[in-house]
Every structure is written in structure tokens, then in C-alpha cells.
Design a protein around this motif. Structure first.
Motif, mmCIF file in Angstrom:
data_model
loop_
_atom_site.group_PDB
_atom_site.id
_atom_site.type_symbol
_atom_site.label_atom_id
_atom_site.label_comp_id
_atom_site.label_asym_id
_atom_site.label_seq_id
_atom_site.Cartn_x
_atom_site.Cartn_y
_atom_site.Cartn_z
ATOM 1 N N GLY A 1 0.852 -1.330 -0.250
ATOM 2 C CA GLY A 1 0.040 -0.062 -0.031
ATOM 3 C C GLY A 1 0.845 1.257 0.071
ATOM 4 O O GLY A 1 0.524 2.281 -0.467
ATOM 5 N N ILE A 2 2.055 1.073 0.642
ATOM 6 C CA ILE A 2 3.055 2.508 0.719
ATOM 7 C C ILE A 2 3.515 2.617 -0.889
ATOM 8 O O ILE A 2 3.473 3.930 -1.039
ATOM 9 N N TYR A 3 3.806 1.689 -1.569
ATOM 10 C CA TYR A 3 4.273 1.847 -2.779
ATOM 11 C C TYR A 3 3.044 2.496 -3.704
ATOM 12 O O TYR A 3 3.394 3.599 -4.524
ATOM 13 N N GLY A 4 1.970 2.127 -3.680
ATOM 14 C CA GLY A 4 0.873 2.944 -4.191
ATOM 15 C C GLY A 4 0.622 4.311 -3.839
ATOM 16 O O GLY A 4 0.365 5.338 -4.436
ATOM 17 N N LEU A 5 0.795 4.520 -2.383
ATOM 18 C CA LEU A 5 0.745 5.948 -1.934
ATOM 19 C C LEU A 5 1.787 6.702 -2.547
ATOM 20 O O LEU A 5 1.675 7.889 -2.732
ATOM 21 N N ILE A 6 3.049 6.163 -2.573
ATOM 22 C CA ILE A 6 4.315 6.944 -3.029
ATOM 23 C C ILE A 6 4.128 7.387 -4.681
ATOM 24 O O ILE A 6 4.187 8.572 -4.897
ATOM 25 N N ILE A 7 3.423 6.518 -5.419
ATOM 26 C CA ILE A 7 3.242 6.933 -6.708
ATOM 27 C C ILE A 7 1.957 7.957 -7.172
ATOM 28 O O ILE A 7 1.944 8.849 -7.540
ATOM 29 N N ALA A 8 1.097 7.816 -6.153
ATOM 30 C CA ALA A 8 -0.062 8.638 -6.097
ATOM 31 C C ALA A 8 0.210 10.014 -5.739
ATOM 32 O O ALA A 8 0.059 11.122 -6.296
ATOM 33 N N VAL A 9 1.286 10.205 -4.814
ATOM 34 C CA VAL A 9 1.588 11.418 -4.436
ATOM 35 C C VAL A 9 2.273 11.861 -5.509
ATOM 36 O O VAL A 9 2.440 13.359 -5.746
ATOM 37 N N ILE A 10 3.202 11.299 -6.097
ATOM 38 C CA ILE A 10 4.159 11.672 -7.215
ATOM 39 C C ILE A 10 3.358 12.234 -8.417
ATOM 40 O O ILE A 10 3.614 13.265 -8.991
ATOM 41 N N ILE A 11 2.308 11.375 -8.707
ATOM 42 C CA ILE A 11 1.518 11.766 -9.853
ATOM 43 C C ILE A 11 0.446 12.863 -9.337
ATOM 44 O O ILE A 11 0.576 13.843 -10.407
ATOM 45 N N SER A 12 0.052 12.858 -8.033
ATOM 46 C CA SER A 12 -1.038 14.367 -8.002
ATOM 47 C C SER A 12 -0.143 15.552 -7.812
ATOM 48 O O SER A 12 -0.842 16.457 -8.218
ATOM 49 N N THR A 13 1.060 15.412 -7.393
ATOM 50 C CA THR A 13 1.998 16.864 -7.378
ATOM 51 C C THR A 13 2.101 17.191 -8.707
ATOM 52 O O THR A 13 2.581 18.328 -8.942
ATOM 53 N N GLY A 14 2.290 16.087 -9.695
ATOM 54 C CA GLY A 14 2.624 16.642 -11.012
ATOM 55 C C GLY A 14 1.515 17.052 -12.057
ATOM 56 O O GLY A 14 1.579 17.548 -13.146
#
Length: 164
Positions: A65-78
Motif C-alpha cells: 500500500g505504501i508503494y501505491g501511496l508514493i506513486i499517487a503522491v508523485i502523480i498528484s503533485t505533477g
């Protein structure tokens, strides 16, 4: 109303990628936790002294779940169309980033759950199987790590569609 620079539907795909990363990774984490947790509970009835040693698959599933959270944050900040143009290329890059991480996390969670369930039960009967179970779990976790790496690479491609 101010003119929108970029493609108006592009942020939809970007946010869909962020959601897919988190949702699918958490589905994998939940399945892995539940399936291996059932094995730990079943094994703990007969060999309660091995419960803490057998919690490893549950922890490994939770990391997904942490892996998905990391990508979701990277995407949403972009995704900030007001600061910089956001085109369909960027949205598709973020969508593919989220799907690669999320679906890899889902697959890894299923593998961790199945191996964790059978592994902790088998470990209760034959302690020599512990190292083998851990190695299989590491390779299952690596599948999600591959998805995370590819997701980061794909996400970094967003913003390279046109020279602004």
C-alpha cells in the motif's frame, strides 16, 4: 474564464492514474494481509510461540500500500494545469504510471497472501521451511517493487511532451 493551456481532459487521466495506483496497491495489500493473517491465526492455535515469527508476510503485504501511496503522491503533485500546460501525453504517462504500480502491487499482494498462508502453516509443522518461505515472499515483493520503479520512470516522462 481564463484560457486553459493544454488538453482539458488530460487531468482526468492523470488523476485516474493516481487513484489506480493507490486503489490496486491497497487491494493487493488487503488481500495479502487477510490471506496470510488467516494462516497466522490458524497456525497460532497449535504453535502460539511462532506467531511473531510468522507475522512477516503480513508486514510485507502492508508495504504494498505504501508503494501505491508514493506513486499517487508523485502523480498528484505533477498535475497542476494552471502552473504548467498539461497535455494528453502527460495524462497518459500518469495513467500508465499508476496502473503499472497498482496492478503490480495487486499481483504481488495475491502472491504474498497465498505464499504467506501456506508458508506459515507449513513452517509450524517443519521449521526448516522458514528461510524458503521468506525467499519466496521476497521475490513476490520484488514484483511490486518493479511496478514502483516503472511507475516512477513513467511518471517522470510527464511534462516532456512539448517544449513550453
Amino acid at each position: 474564464m481564463a484560457a486553459f493551456s493544454g488538453d482539458e481532459t488530460a487531468p482526468f487521466f492523470g488523476f485516474l492514474g493516481a487513484a489506480a495506483a493507490l486503489v490496486f496497491s491497497c487491494m493487493g495489500a488487503a488481500y495479502g494481509t487477510a490471506k496470510s493473517g488467516v494462516g497466522v491465526a490458524s497456525m497460532g492455535v497449535m504453535r502460539p510461540e511462532l506467531v511473531m515469527k510468522s507475522i512477516v508476510p503480513v508486514v510485507m503485504a502492508g508495504v504494498l500500500g505504501i508503494y501505491g501511496l508514493i506513486i499517487a503522491v508523485i502523480i498528484s503533485t505533477g498535475i497542476n494545469p494552471k502552473a504548467k500546460s498539461y497535455y494528453l501525453f502527460d495524462g497518459y504517462a500518469h495513467l500508465s504510471s499508476g496502473l503499472s504500480c497498482g496492478l503490480a502491487g495487486l499481483a504481488a499482494g495475491m502472491a504474498i497472501g497465498i505464499v504467506g498462508d501456506a508458508g506459515v502453516r507449513a513452517n509450524a509443522q517443519q521449521p526448516k521451511l522458514f528461510v524458503g518461505m521468506i525467499l519466496i515472499l521476497i521475490f513476490a515483493e520484488a514484483l511490486a517493487l518493479y511496478g514502483l520503479i516503472v511507475g516512477i520512470i513513467l511518471s517522470s516522462r510527464a511534462g516532456q511532451s512539448r517544449a513550453d
